[in-house]
Every structure is written in structure tokens, then in C-alpha cells.
Design a protein around this motif. Structure first.
Motif, short mmCIF file in Angstrom:
data_model
loop_
_atom_site.label_atom_id
_atom_site.label_comp_id
_atom_site.label_asym_id
_atom_site.label_seq_id
_atom_site.Cartn_x
_atom_site.Cartn_y
_atom_site.Cartn_z
N PRO A 136 -44.10 13.72 28.78
CA PRO A 136 -43.27 12.64 29.34
C PRO A 136 -43.65 11.30 28.72
O PRO A 136 -44.82 11.00 28.56
N GLY A 137 -42.62 10.53 28.34
CA GLY A 137 -42.87 9.22 27.73
C GLY A 137 -42.84 9.27 26.21
O GLY A 137 -42.90 8.23 25.57
N GLU A 138 -42.73 10.49 25.61
CA GLU A 138 -42.72 10.59 24.15
C GLU A 138 -41.30 10.83 23.65
O GLU A 138 -40.63 11.75 24.10
N GLY A 139 -40.89 10.02 22.67
CA GLY A 139 -39.53 10.13 22.13
C GLY A 139 -38.55 9.36 23.00
O GLY A 139 -38.88 8.33 23.58
N ARG A 140 -37.34 9.91 23.10
CA ARG A 140 -36.30 9.25 23.91
C ARG A 140 -36.06 10.05 25.18
O ARG A 140 -36.09 11.28 25.16
N PRO A 141 -35.76 9.38 26.29
CA PRO A 141 -35.43 10.13 27.50
C PRO A 141 -34.01 10.69 27.43
O PRO A 141 -33.12 10.06 26.85
N ASN A 142 -33.83 11.87 27.98
CA ASN A 142 -32.50 12.44 28.11
C ASN A 142 -32.13 12.39 29.60
O ASN A 142 -32.60 13.20 30.39
N TYR A 143 -31.29 11.41 29.93
CA TYR A 143 -30.99 11.19 31.34
C TYR A 143 -30.19 12.32 31.97
O TYR A 143 -30.10 12.44 33.18
N ARG A 144 -29.58 13.16 31.13
CA ARG A 144 -28.75 14.24 31.68
C ARG A 144 -29.53 15.53 31.89
O ARG A 144 -29.05 16.45 32.55
N ALA A 145 -30.72 15.64 31.28
CA ALA A 145 -31.46 16.91 31.34
C ALA A 145 -32.75 16.73 32.12
O ALA A 145 -33.42 15.71 32.01
N LEU A 146 -33.10 17.73 32.90
CA LEU A 146 -34.34 17.69 33.65
C LEU A 146 -35.34 18.66 33.02
O LEU A 146 -34.97 19.75 32.59
N HIS A 147 -36.61 18.23 32.95
CA HIS A 147 -37.66 19.09 32.41
C HIS A 147 -37.90 20.25 33.38
O HIS A 147 -38.03 20.02 34.59
N SER A 148 -37.97 21.49 32.86
CA SER A 148 -37.99 22.65 33.76
C SER A 148 -39.18 22.63 34.72
O SER A 148 -39.02 22.92 35.91
N TYR A 149 -40.37 22.27 34.25
CA TYR A 149 -41.54 22.28 35.14
C TYR A 149 -41.45 21.19 36.20
O TYR A 149 -41.72 21.40 37.37
N ARG A 150 -41.08 19.98 35.72
CA ARG A 150 -41.04 18.87 36.68
C ARG A 150 -39.88 19.03 37.67
O ARG A 150 -40.00 18.70 38.85
N GLN A 151 -38.75 19.58 37.19
CA GLN A 151 -37.62 19.83 38.11
C GLN A 151 -38.05 20.80 39.19
O GLN A 151 -37.79 20.60 40.38
N ARG A 152 -38.72 21.89 38.78
CA ARG A 152 -39.14 22.91 39.75
C ARG A 152 -40.16 22.33 40.73
O ARG A 152 -40.10 22.57 41.93
N HIS A 153 -41.08 21.53 40.18
CA HIS A 153 -42.13 20.94 41.02
C HIS A 153 -41.55 20.02 42.10
O HIS A 153 -41.86 20.15 43.28
N VAL A 154 -40.67 19.09 41.69
CA VAL A 154 -40.15 18.14 42.68
C VAL A 154 -39.20 18.83 43.65
O VAL A 154 -39.16 18.51 44.84
#
Ligand SMILES: [Zn+2]
Length: 217
Positions: free
Chosen positions: A72-90
Motif C-alpha cells: 500500500p502506498g506504492e505506485g498509483r492507487p486504483n480507486y475502483r479496485a480493492l486489494h483482496s487481503y485488505r477487502q477481506r480483512h475489513v
């Protein structure tokens, strides 16, 4: 306002010259898939596996999850896509998808920002039983999301007293060439937990069912 957990809100990462807030669960461009070459078929031929699988690769229902690099924080954010681990965690812990702090909860339930069906297909109680891959939010972040997320069209605030873990979103694979090759299905889809073909599914998002809903605002 009723006492709730919004006072524990954290600040999201900021990005770009305009210091735009980036949701905690959003995927960044450096967070690419790490599946290629690692995905294989179980020695007994009954489903998907990773060559060097760890307990973290499966959820408590035994479904295999897509591996993504975590940066997280590296490159550009993709506002339309959720990271699979963080999505599952939250989603699992009912945390705010934007700041990662506790999601807003009142007597009417947890707060979700939901994209409703098109008006022509919208039944009066459309939100009851709706499936969603979008984790809940806290009150301050709900306001932020409305202001900064251009892809949110006509979003509706829904409170759900019982958001129920329903299944996963992802893709099916079919073994080919006598089990030497895996062919992905052309489209991703929803898998209810307990489905007989779950062994051939690679999950990328946790899906919840919104029940006992109230439309708010
Ligand atoms: Zn928040």
C-alpha cells in the motif's frame, strides 16, 4: 448523534499533488497478482492448490484466495479496485474500507454505501438480501467518499443490522489436458460458501449479504 465508534477514525493515505485521500482497502498499482506459476491442481486431482501453500492462502471455508503483493502506498492507487487481503480483512471485521477504523454502527446497523440497481429494475425493498463486495464505512469517511469518488453514481446509504458473510467473488478454473493445465472461466462471478464446485474457485473478494436493512439519508 448516538455514541458510536466514529471517534476512533484514522486518517487515510493521501496521494498526488491534490493530496487526495486513498481508501485503506484500495489496491495500488504495485500490488500485482502473485498467482502465475504458483497455481496448480491438488495431487489427488480434486481442486486448486498453490505449489507452496500456506494457511493464509485459504479462508475458514477452505476456499483458495488469489495472492496479491502487499505494497500500500506504492505506485498509483486504483480507486475502483480493492486489494483482496485488505477487502477481506475489513469486511470480516466490519472495519471502515476508507480509514481502516471501526465502521459506523447504530441501532439500525452497520453503515454501507451501496450502488443501487438501475431505477427500472429497482424493487421497493431492493437492499434486503443484496450481495455486496463493498465493505462498510464510518460516518466521516462516508462523507469523504461522496465528495471524492467520481465513480460512485447515485450511491445510497444502507444500514444493515445483520450483514452476513455469504461467499466469495472470483473465478472458476477447469482442469484440461488430463490435469496438466488450468483454464480460467471467461468471467468472474459469485460463489456461495458450501457450493459443490468451491474447490475449483479462486476468490478475490469476500461477499456479504445485507439483511435487516434500513435506507438512510
Ligand atoms: Zn472511515
Amino acid at each position: 448523534m448516538a455514541a458510536n465508534t466514529d471517534s476512533l477514525v484514522r486518517s487515510p493515505l493521501l496521494w498526488g499533488p491534490n493530496r487526495l485521500p486513498v481508501p485503506y482497502a484500495a489496491a495500488w498499482s504495485a500490488e500485482t497478482a502473485a498467482v502465475r506459476g504458483a497455481l496448480t491442481i491438488r495431487p489427488d486431482g480434486t481442486g486448486l492448490a498453490y505449489r507452496e501453500e500456506t494457511p493464509r492462502d485459504r479462508d475458514r471455508h477452505g476456499v483458495l484466495w488469489a495472492r496479491l503483493i502487499e505494497a500500500p502506498g506504492e505506485g498509483r492507487p486504483n480507486y475502483r479496485a480493492l486489494h483482496s487481503y485488505r477487502q477481506r480483512h475489513v469486511m470480516f471485521h466490519r472495519l471502515c474500507q476508507v480509514c481502516g477504523g471501526p465502521a459506523s454502527r447504530t441501532a439500525e446497523g452497520w453503515l454501507f454505501l451501496v450502488q443501487p440497481p438501475p431505477p427500472a429494475e429497482r424493487l421497493a425493498n431492493w437492499s434486503e438480501g443484496a450481495l455486496s463486495t463493498k465493505p462498510p464505512v464510518c460516518e466521516p469517511c462516508a462523507t469523504l467518499a461522496l465528495r471524492y469518488c467520481p465513480h460512485l453514481k447515485d450511491p445510497v446509504f444502507v444500514r444493515s443490522r445483520k450483514p452476513r458473510v455469504w461467499g466469495a467473488f472470483g473465478g472458476f478454473f477447469t482442469p484440461a489436458d488430463g490435469g496438466r493445465r488450468l483454464v480460467p472461466a471467461p468471467d468472474d462471478g459469485y460463489l456461495p460458501y458450501g457450493h459443490p464446485s468451491a474447490n475449483w474457485f479462486l476468490a478475490s473478494q469476500l461477499v456479504i449479504e445485507l439483511t435487516r436493512c434500513t435506507l438512510t439519508r
